[in-house]
Design a protein around this motif. Structure first.
Motif, PDB file in Angstrom:
ATOM      1  N   ALA A  63       0.807  -1.217   0.000  1.00 18.09           N
ATOM      2  CA  ALA A  63       0.000   0.000   0.000  1.00 18.09           C
ATOM      3  C   ALA A  63       0.844   1.274   0.000  1.00 18.09           C
ATOM      4  N   THR A  87      -0.791   4.847 -12.076  1.00 21.68           N
ATOM      5  CA  THR A  87      -0.655   5.829 -11.010  1.00 21.68           C
ATOM      6  C   THR A  87      -0.240   5.063  -9.757  1.00 21.68           C
ATOM      7  N   LYS A  89      -1.838   4.863  -7.005  1.00 22.30           N
ATOM      8  CA  LYS A  89      -3.019   4.166  -6.478  1.00 22.30           C
ATOM      9  C   LYS A  89      -3.258   2.864  -7.244  1.00 22.30           C
ATOM     10  N   GLU A  90      -3.164   2.911  -8.558  1.00 20.66           N
ATOM     11  CA  GLU A  90      -3.344   1.699  -9.362  1.00 20.66           C
ATOM     12  C   GLU A  90      -2.258   0.673  -9.071  1.00 20.66           C
ATOM     13  N   SER A  92      -0.568   0.387  -6.285  1.00 17.48           N
ATOM     14  CA  SER A  92      -0.841  -0.146  -4.954  1.00 17.48           C
ATOM     15  C   SER A  92      -1.916  -1.227  -5.018  1.00 17.48           C
ATOM     16  N   GLN A  93      -2.979  -0.970  -5.757  1.00 17.87           N
ATOM     17  CA  GLN A  93      -4.052  -1.960  -5.894  1.00 17.87           C
ATOM     18  C   GLN A  93      -3.545  -3.228  -6.570  1.00 17.87           C
TER      19      GLN A  93
END
Length: 169
Positions: A63, A87, A89-90, A92-93
């Motif tokens: 994360a 990105t 966030k992407e 991390s996912q």
């Protein structure tokens, strides 16, 4: 006798200065290389999920990709042919999904070449991603890898990952 002591002190002082200068040269001269190697170590740790260890720790590592990745990262592979910008966030996912599906995972990067320019660097080498999952059993991928890095606010970040040529499975 005094003359001998003076010569000895002069020689000792010269040796200390030479040792200090040599140490400073190696410390400051290889600083960027050491920082880049430490970043690769963080990347390996981020991808790791050790069986028997807390899954929460592994997910927390996944994360926080901003530790080693730039705000936008291009990841490309030649087999299968893929090129996509992620990105944080992407990314991390993606890391969290990977870690949830694995019972254990390890990434080992063997750096073969490291070149540093003022604000950019390129790391090439071999990468072994291995582990096991509850669905498909054990896996092992060996690939050539190239990491393009950018220095942002004094810290090296990966801006592009190029995964090439399956060496062996």
């Amino acid at each position: 006798m005094k003359n001998l002591k003076k010569k000895f002190l002069f020689l000792l002082t010269a040796l200390i200065l030479i040792a200090a200068a040599t140490g400073a040269f190696f410390y400051f001269g290889n600083r960027e290389e050491r920082l880049l190697r430490a970043m690769v170590g963080e990347l390996e740790e981020m991808a790791a999920k050790r069986s028997g260890k807390s899954g929460i720790i592994a997910l927390l590592d996944a994360a926080t990709p901003e530790r080693v990745f730039d705000k936008k990262v291009t990841i490309s592979s030649d087999l299968p042919k893929v090129e996509r910008e992620f990105t944080l966030k992407e990314l991390s996912q993606l890391l969290i999904t990977m870690k949830k599906s694995c019972t254990s995972a390890a990434l080992n990067v063997e750096i073969q070449n490291l070149s540093v320019n003022s604000g950019s660097a390129e790391i090439t080498g071999g990468a072994v991603f291995s582990g096991s999952s509850s669905r498909s059993g054990s896996f092992r991928e060996v690939r050539d890898i190239r990491l393009l890095c950018t220095k942002i606010d004094g810290k090296w970040k990966i801006s592009a990952v190029k995964i090439e040529t399956v060496i062996k499975k």
